[in-house]
Design an enzyme around this catalytic site. Structure first.
Site, PDB file in Angstrom:
ATOM      1  N   ASP A 116     -12.041  -1.351   5.041  1.00 46.88           N
ATOM      2  CA  ASP A 116     -11.150  -2.516   4.860  1.00 46.88           C
ATOM      3  C   ASP A 116     -11.904  -3.823   5.078  1.00 46.88           C
ATOM      4  O   ASP A 116     -11.663  -4.823   4.386  1.00 46.88           O
ATOM      5  CB  ASP A 116      -9.974  -2.476   5.854  1.00 46.88           C
ATOM      6  CG  ASP A 116      -9.049  -1.283   5.638  1.00 46.88           C
ATOM      7  OD1 ASP A 116      -9.234  -0.554   4.647  1.00 46.88           O
ATOM      8  OD2 ASP A 116      -8.143  -1.081   6.483  1.00 46.88           O
TER       9      ASP A 116
ATOM     10  N   ASP B 239     -18.776   3.826  12.984  1.00 48.42           N
ATOM     11  CA  ASP B 239     -17.461   4.015  12.363  1.00 48.42           C
ATOM     12  C   ASP B 239     -16.785   2.650  12.176  1.00 48.42           C
ATOM     13  O   ASP B 239     -16.180   2.097  13.103  1.00 48.42           O
ATOM     14  CB  ASP B 239     -16.599   4.945  13.232  1.00 48.42           C
ATOM     15  CG  ASP B 239     -15.342   5.414  12.509  1.00 48.42           C
ATOM     16  OD1 ASP B 239     -15.074   4.896  11.410  1.00 48.42           O
ATOM     17  OD2 ASP B 239     -14.636   6.291  13.038  1.00 48.42           O
TER      18      ASP B 239
ATOM     19  N   GLU C 156       0.829  -1.217   0.000  1.00 44.94           N
ATOM     20  CA  GLU C 156       0.000   0.000   0.000  1.00 44.94           C
ATOM     21  C   GLU C 156       0.854   1.254   0.000  1.00 44.94           C
ATOM     22  O   GLU C 156       2.072   1.194   0.214  1.00 44.94           O
ATOM     23  CB  GLU C 156      -0.926  -0.015   1.218  1.00 44.94           C
ATOM     24  CG  GLU C 156      -0.168  -0.157   2.532  1.00 44.94           C
ATOM     25  CD  GLU C 156      -0.798   0.590   3.687  1.00 44.94           C
ATOM     26  OE1 GLU C 156      -0.868   1.823   3.602  1.00 44.94           O
ATOM     27  OE2 GLU C 156      -1.193  -0.066   4.669  1.00 44.94           O
TER      28      GLU C 156
ATOM     29  N   LYS D 183      -5.905  10.502   1.031  1.00 46.46           N
ATOM     30  CA  LYS D 183      -5.976   9.122   1.519  1.00 46.46           C
ATOM     31  C   LYS D 183      -7.213   8.507   0.867  1.00 46.46           C
ATOM     32  O   LYS D 183      -8.343   8.892   1.172  1.00 46.46           O
ATOM     33  CB  LYS D 183      -6.096   9.123   3.048  1.00 46.46           C
ATOM     34  CG  LYS D 183      -6.076   7.745   3.668  1.00 46.46           C
ATOM     35  CD  LYS D 183      -6.212   7.851   5.182  1.00 46.46           C
ATOM     36  CE  LYS D 183      -6.359   6.476   5.811  1.00 46.46           C
ATOM     37  NZ  LYS D 183      -6.662   6.556   7.244  1.00 46.46           N
TER      38      LYS D 183
ATOM     39  N   VAL E  69      -5.718  -0.060   2.727  1.00 41.67           N
ATOM     40  CA  VAL E  69      -5.858  -1.512   2.541  1.00 41.67           C
ATOM     41  C   VAL E  69      -6.933  -1.777   1.482  1.00 41.67           C
ATOM     42  O   VAL E  69      -6.747  -2.579   0.552  1.00 41.67           O
ATOM     43  CB  VAL E  69      -6.208  -2.207   3.878  1.00 41.67           C
ATOM     44  CG1 VAL E  69      -6.651  -3.650   3.661  1.00 41.67           C
ATOM     45  CG2 VAL E  69      -5.000  -2.175   4.820  1.00 41.67           C
TER      46      VAL E  69
ATOM     47  N   SER F  75     -14.317   0.515   9.407  1.00 39.40           N
ATOM     48  CA  SER F  75     -13.415   0.696   8.273  1.00 39.40           C
ATOM     49  C   SER F  75     -13.908  -0.046   7.029  1.00 39.40           C
ATOM     50  O   SER F  75     -14.385  -1.180   7.111  1.00 39.40           O
ATOM     51  CB  SER F  75     -12.016   0.176   8.638  1.00 39.40           C
ATOM     52  OG  SER F  75     -11.202   0.141   7.488  1.00 39.40           O
TER      53      SER F  75
ATOM     54  N   LYS G 230      -5.053  -2.775  14.628  1.00 40.94           N
ATOM     55  CA  LYS G 230      -4.484  -1.846  15.614  1.00 40.94           C
ATOM     56  C   LYS G 230      -5.349  -1.837  16.876  1.00 40.94           C
ATOM     57  O   LYS G 230      -6.576  -1.838  16.784  1.00 40.94           O
ATOM     58  CB  LYS G 230      -4.401  -0.439  15.020  1.00 40.94           C
ATOM     59  CG  LYS G 230      -3.529  -0.374  13.779  1.00 40.94           C
ATOM     60  CD  LYS G 230      -3.577   0.985  13.128  1.00 40.94           C
ATOM     61  CE  LYS G 230      -2.760   1.004  11.845  1.00 40.94           C
ATOM     62  NZ  LYS G 230      -3.516   0.555  10.665  1.00 40.94           N
TER      63      LYS G 230
END
Length: 305
Positions: A145, A141, A27, A89, A109, A143, A162
């Site tokens: 991904d 919220d 990435e 981003k 990702v 992601s 994370k």
């Protein structure tokens, strides 16, 4: 469907794919948003070097002047690193407008998986994935991904999610969407900076061949979506869980106080944690990316065999 207007695959990557040689996608958000210049460029070039040393071809993916570029040149990596936070981003929702306008974008990702799949690359090594954020039951919220893992047939190798996230809910989401979560040599989900999280993975696999074989079965059976391979940070770079979690809690509290949300959340938290840990978290971050690149090359080789 002619994608040449929107997709640019480097000659080296094209030749490797045509000859059934191993290719590992990388990435570019880590370059523009992950760390300061010139450390970002040095890290990106070192990751590519590690992949080559382990017998595979690296394919750093980014959006350069309105094209999904698969296999960035060192000059393009330098350009992204210098431009830094001025590069958008880019998640899935951003692609149509960025490509239409001919702009640049750093792939997350999600968008790296899209670029890899369009080029025919099956293996992607990164640092950590996004997931369900703490408090998502009220903020929603989550992601992109996770949604991409549910629909795009690319294997993602990471050091877990994370620990700024709600790891339990992240695993629940992946289970609901049928994404296998593999622990490489571990039964426990690694939590990025640390080797343990207290949560179990779906399956433990111990060799690159086992991982490649399981993914091949998934592809052969036409099962939608990708596979998540979680590879713990090497022991010598792992951080103390109590210490890192205390810093994460402090960073999250400040993030909430400042009203930061959406795609600004993760870069803000990582930067804050880096400052709170005196740069130790950044060192750990770099080492776990190197570790995932090594494993990615080995799995890509096994998949080609």
């Amino acid at each position: 469907m002619n994608l040449s207007k929107y997709l640019s695959v480097s000659p080296e990557v094209q030749e490797a794919l045509a000859a059934n040689k191993p290719v590992v996608a990388l990435e570019s958000t880590i370059i523009s948003h992950g760390m300061p210049y010139p450390q970002n460029v040095e890290t990106a070039l070192n990751v590519e070097k590690i992949i080559r040393e382990n017998g595979a071809v690296p394919a750093t993916i980014a959006i350069i002047q309105g094209k999904i570029t698969v296999g960035c040149t060192p000059e393009q990596i330098e350009y992204l690193g210098k431009k830094g936070l001025a590069v958008t981003k880019a998640s899935r929702r951003d692609l149509p407008v960025l490509l239409m306008r001919g702009e640049d974008g750093a792939t997350t990702v999600t968008t790296t998986m899209i670029g890899a799949a369009l080029a025919g690359i099956r293996v992607f090594a990164t640092g950590g994935i996004g997931g369900v954020h703490r408090g998502a039951e009220t903020t929603m919220d989550i992601s992109a991904d996770l949604e991409e893992l549910a629909q795009t047939p690319v294997m993602v190798i990471c050091a877990g999610a994370k620990s700024i996230l709600d790891l339990g809910l992240t695993l629940e989401y992946l289970e609901t969407h049928g994404v296998p979560v593999i622990g490489y040599g571990t039964e426990e989900l690694p939590a990025f900076y640390t080797r343990s999280s207290g949560f179990k993975v779906d399956y433990r696999l111990d060799t690159p061949k086992e991982v490649a074989d399981a993914f091949k079965v998934k592809l052969d059976c036409g099962l939608q979506g990708g596979m998540l391979v979680t590879n713990p940070i090497p022991e010598e770079y792992s951080m103390d869980p109590d210490y890192i979690n205390k810093n994460i809690d402090e960073a999250i509290a400040e993030c909430e106080k400042l009203g930061i949300h959406g795609k600004q959340t993760t870069p803000y938290l990582l930067d804050k944690i880096q400052k709170l840990t005196g740069g130790d978290s950044l060192k750990a971050n770099i080492q776990l990316v190197f570790n995932n690149a090594r494993l990615g090359a080995k799995i890509a080789k096994a998949l080609c065999e």
